[in-house]
Scaffold this motif. Sequence first.
Motif, PDB file in Angstrom:
ATOM      1  N   LYS A 150      22.655 -17.876  -7.190  1.00 23.44           N
ATOM      2  CA  LYS A 150      22.536 -16.519  -7.732  1.00 23.44           C
ATOM      3  C   LYS A 150      21.079 -16.154  -7.955  1.00 23.44           C
ATOM      4  N   TRP A 151      20.328 -17.094  -8.494  1.00 21.91           N
ATOM      5  CA  TRP A 151      18.913 -16.831  -8.733  1.00 21.91           C
ATOM      6  C   TRP A 151      18.202 -16.528  -7.429  1.00 21.91           C
ATOM      7  N   LEU A 152      18.454 -17.379  -6.449  1.00 26.42           N
ATOM      8  CA  LEU A 152      17.807 -17.199  -5.144  1.00 26.42           C
ATOM      9  C   LEU A 152      18.142 -15.828  -4.577  1.00 26.42           C
ATOM     10  N   HIS A 153      19.406 -15.453  -4.685  1.00 24.11           N
ATOM     11  CA  HIS A 153      19.831 -14.216  -4.041  1.00 24.11           C
ATOM     12  C   HIS A 153      19.381 -12.953  -4.767  1.00 24.11           C
ATOM     13  N   ARG A 154      18.755 -13.164  -5.947  1.00 25.64           N
ATOM     14  CA  ARG A 154      18.135 -11.998  -6.593  1.00 25.64           C
ATOM     15  C   ARG A 154      16.924 -11.523  -5.798  1.00 25.64           C
ATOM     16  N   LEU A 155      16.452 -12.339  -4.854  1.00 27.24           N
ATOM     17  CA  LEU A 155      15.364 -11.908  -3.963  1.00 27.24           C
ATOM     18  C   LEU A 155      15.698 -10.597  -3.258  1.00 27.24           C
ATOM     19  N   VAL A 156      16.977 -10.333  -3.148  1.00 22.72           N
ATOM     20  CA  VAL A 156      17.399  -9.120  -2.466  1.00 22.72           C
ATOM     21  C   VAL A 156      16.827  -7.887  -3.157  1.00 22.72           C
ATOM     22  N   TYR A 157      16.606  -8.004  -4.478  1.00 23.28           N
ATOM     23  CA  TYR A 157      16.061  -6.861  -5.211  1.00 23.28           C
ATOM     24  C   TYR A 157      14.566  -6.667  -4.959  1.00 23.28           C
ATOM     25  N   LEU A 158      13.961  -7.609  -4.254  1.00 26.09           N
ATOM     26  CA  LEU A 158      12.585  -7.447  -3.805  1.00 26.09           C
ATOM     27  C   LEU A 158      12.577  -7.043  -2.323  1.00 26.09           C
ATOM     28  N   ALA A 159      13.452  -7.718  -1.561  1.00 21.47           N
ATOM     29  CA  ALA A 159      13.454  -7.527  -0.107  1.00 21.47           C
ATOM     30  C   ALA A 159      13.876  -6.110   0.282  1.00 21.47           C
ATOM     31  N   VAL A 160      14.909  -5.580  -0.328  1.00 18.55           N
ATOM     32  CA  VAL A 160      15.408  -4.264   0.093  1.00 18.55           C
ATOM     33  C   VAL A 160      14.443  -3.132  -0.315  1.00 18.55           C
ATOM     34  N   PRO A 161      13.915  -3.144  -1.554  1.00 16.82           N
ATOM     35  CA  PRO A 161      12.893  -2.131  -1.839  1.00 16.82           C
ATOM     36  C   PRO A 161      11.715  -2.207  -0.862  1.00 16.82           C
ATOM     37  N   LEU A 162      11.316  -3.422  -0.476  1.00 15.06           N
ATOM     38  CA  LEU A 162      10.217  -3.545   0.487  1.00 15.06           C
ATOM     39  C   LEU A 162      10.583  -2.907   1.825  1.00 15.06           C
ATOM     40  N   ALA A 163      11.838  -3.067   2.240  1.00 10.02           N
ATOM     41  CA  ALA A 163      12.278  -2.439   3.487  1.00 10.02           C
ATOM     42  C   ALA A 163      12.215  -0.916   3.358  1.00 10.02           C
ATOM     43  N   GLY A 164      12.600  -0.414   2.179  1.00 13.00           N
ATOM     44  CA  GLY A 164      12.522   1.026   1.934  1.00 13.00           C
ATOM     45  C   GLY A 164      11.080   1.512   1.966  1.00 13.00           C
ATOM     46  N   ILE A 165      10.181   0.711   1.400  1.00 15.78           N
ATOM     47  CA  ILE A 165       8.758   1.066   1.391  1.00 15.78           C
ATOM     48  C   ILE A 165       8.193   1.028   2.812  1.00 15.78           C
ATOM     49  N   HIS A 166       8.672   0.063   3.602  1.00 15.06           N
ATOM     50  CA  HIS A 166       8.296  -0.017   5.028  1.00 15.06           C
ATOM     51  C   HIS A 166       8.591   1.319   5.715  1.00 15.06           C
ATOM     52  N   TYR A 167       9.751   1.858   5.456  1.00 14.14           N
ATOM     53  CA  TYR A 167      10.142   3.141   6.059  1.00 14.14           C
ATOM     54  C   TYR A 167       9.283   4.267   5.496  1.00 14.14           C
ATOM     55  N   LEU A 168       9.097   4.267   4.178  1.00 15.04           N
ATOM     56  CA  LEU A 168       8.291   5.316   3.530  1.00 15.04           C
ATOM     57  C   LEU A 168       6.885   5.361   4.133  1.00 15.04           C
ATOM     58  N   TRP A 169       6.289   4.199   4.299  1.00 17.26           N
ATOM     59  CA  TRP A 169       4.913   4.130   4.805  1.00 17.26           C
ATOM     60  C   TRP A 169       4.823   4.412   6.295  1.00 17.26           C
ATOM     61  N   MET A 170       5.940   4.256   6.998  1.00 15.81           N
ATOM     62  CA  MET A 170       5.928   4.519   8.443  1.00 15.81           C
ATOM     63  C   MET A 170       5.922   6.012   8.727  1.00 15.81           C
ATOM     64  N   VAL A 171       6.613   6.753   7.865  1.00 18.84           N
ATOM     65  CA  VAL A 171       6.807   8.184   8.103  1.00 18.84           C
ATOM     66  C   VAL A 171       5.478   8.923   7.996  1.00 18.84           C
ATOM     67  N   LYS A 172       5.276   9.872   8.910  1.00 21.22           N
ATOM     68  CA  LYS A 172       4.006  10.576   8.991  1.00 21.22           C
ATOM     69  C   LYS A 172       3.845  11.609   7.884  1.00 21.22           C
ATOM     70  N   ALA A 173       4.858  12.406   7.665  1.00 21.98           N
ATOM     71  CA  ALA A 173       4.652  13.511   6.731  1.00 21.98           C
ATOM     72  C   ALA A 173       5.892  13.836   5.904  1.00 21.98           C
ATOM     73  N   ASP A 174       7.033  13.922   6.529  1.00 18.96           N
ATOM     74  CA  ASP A 174       8.246  14.328   5.825  1.00 18.96           C
ATOM     75  C   ASP A 174       8.914  13.092   5.233  1.00 18.96           C
ATOM     76  N   THR A 175       8.647  12.836   3.941  1.00 19.29           N
ATOM     77  CA  THR A 175       9.105  11.586   3.332  1.00 19.29           C
ATOM     78  C   THR A 175      10.453  11.721   2.627  1.00 19.29           C
ATOM     79  N   ARG A 176      11.153  12.828   2.858  1.00 19.62           N
ATOM     80  CA  ARG A 176      12.383  13.032   2.093  1.00 19.62           C
ATOM     81  C   ARG A 176      13.425  11.949   2.324  1.00 19.62           C
ATOM     82  N   GLN A 177      13.595  11.563   3.597  1.00 22.22           N
ATOM     83  CA  GLN A 177      14.640  10.575   3.904  1.00 22.22           C
ATOM     84  C   GLN A 177      14.324   9.189   3.322  1.00 22.22           C
ATOM     85  N   PRO A 178      13.119   8.633   3.572  1.00 20.62           N
ATOM     86  CA  PRO A 178      12.827   7.335   2.948  1.00 20.62           C
ATOM     87  C   PRO A 178      12.906   7.383   1.429  1.00 20.62           C
TER      88      PRO A 178
END
Lengths: 205, 314
Positions: A150-178
Amino acid sequence: MATAVLTRWRRWDRPALHLLCALPLLILSVKGLSGDLGANPIEALVRGIGDWALRLLVVALAVTPIRRLTGLSRLAAYRRMLGLWAFAYVVLHLSAYIVLDQFFDWQAIAGEIRKHKFITAGILSVILLLPLAATSTGAMVRRLGGVRWKWLHRLVYLAVPLAGIHYLWMVKADTRQPIAYLVLILLCLGARLFHARHSRGAGLQ
Amino acid sequence: MIIRSAGGPATSEITPRRVWLSRRQWLTGAVAAGAVGMLVPLGRQARAGTLAGATKTRYQVEDKATSLEDVTHYNNFYEFGTDKDEPARRAPGLLRPRPWTVRVEGECAAPATVDVDDLIRSSALEERIYRHRCVEGWSMVIPWVGLPLSAVLDRFQPTSRAKYVAFESLADPAQMPGTRDRTLFPWPYREGLRIDEAMHPLAFLAVGLYGETLPAQNGAPIRLVLPWKYGFKSIKSVVSIRFQEARPETFWNRLAPSEYGFYSNVNPGVDHPRWSQAKERRIGEFLRRPTLMFNGYAEEVAGLYAGMDLKRDF
Ligand code: HEM
């Protein structure tokens, strides 16, 4: 009658869900093979797979809060499967990037990881997801023991926000979706924290 | 509408129509031909008209031209949406390229608001095949039809105080759904050039491509083409040209000054924070190819930037 339907559904729900998770990949493959991905099929493929990787990660993350909210205990049976499908899309997304987009130009890939922060965030997310996928089997859960797992799998709360940030930072201008994805991710994280506090409180009673 | 100019073979003779059609359209065409005849697949391409008699010029490139289908269905034209297939889906039905006037004003002796067809008659039409490099790391080769920017600008007699030229696109919410939200983007789209860049022989005003009137999604009725700069400098659907002493503000620079500089010359040595610029994907090709300094036009334009630090003035 109702129980018979339910029993039958219980027999078919998991295969049906597998099929549903495979569907986007199937559609992208068919479109790719028939030359239906537009002028830049490589970009369309990398992005299309990335979209589903993120969607499935968020869905997998939402299983527990939704189960707690609705009391639908059956949902728990889908969590691992959704998580693994999400990971499969992540691996495919990364593979498409390495093979199709960069064609094994490791120097360019290393440069992108160093220089472009959206790629850095993406790769960090993958690295954090790796141990989770590796310990997803029942045998691994037993070997680690429930508490450590369970402790190990709490990493998901770091990994998924990072994936969301990856998308946010990829987008050029319209950040509504990320931003919409990040809000959903934070809601799941919030529900988790709320439950932790709430259940501890209940334990004291 | 047919625009004629003196001399030279018709562009439609130089580039046979079937060459423009991608293989995909040929298949569609072949299937449809059996049922309803060849007019149907060609009808999908229907545009305002042919630009007869554009002169072929020395501006040619060795590389194979990108298919008409890809040139007209993979566009960054945020006025019609941020996805690259949106301009092709929405612009043809919404944008009204005629009647169209262009306002020319500022530091010039003969400011005027002129009809676009009058503007186009400033000089004989030419066909120029240019490389087109997007800041996002993809590129095309496009046979444009148009006229040198300098021929148009000269008509309005810029004064010695005209150090820069500022350009503006149409931003009519009725025709351009993407411009309705003014909180997300600082409409109208704006671009600018130093006067010597604007007067450079490579700087071009396109009114057509592949021998036909410019499709709406490519910036009808008139747009800039600056082949040595990233594509976003080549402003589309121009309604205003202004000579001025101060450096103009530009759309992308205003959105993200650290990412999009005023010059934005194609430079494989200066990375964008989001994209590496050393290589590019030519649309239609699998492997990325090396990006050339000034997009391969260094011989012509490097002199414009002599003594400048292109890493700082990116
Ligand atoms: C958990 C891991 C990841 C997830 C969930 C994810 C998800 C996404 C999403 C949602 C997009 C945007 C798609 C769109 O525009 O519609 C995207 C784009 C992209 N991602 Fe990822 N990604 C991950 C990791 C990575 C990694 C490790 C790399 C490379 C090393 C990578 C490379 C890219 C690239 C190149 C793009 C497209 C950029 C462009 O077309 O300009 N991603 N990803």
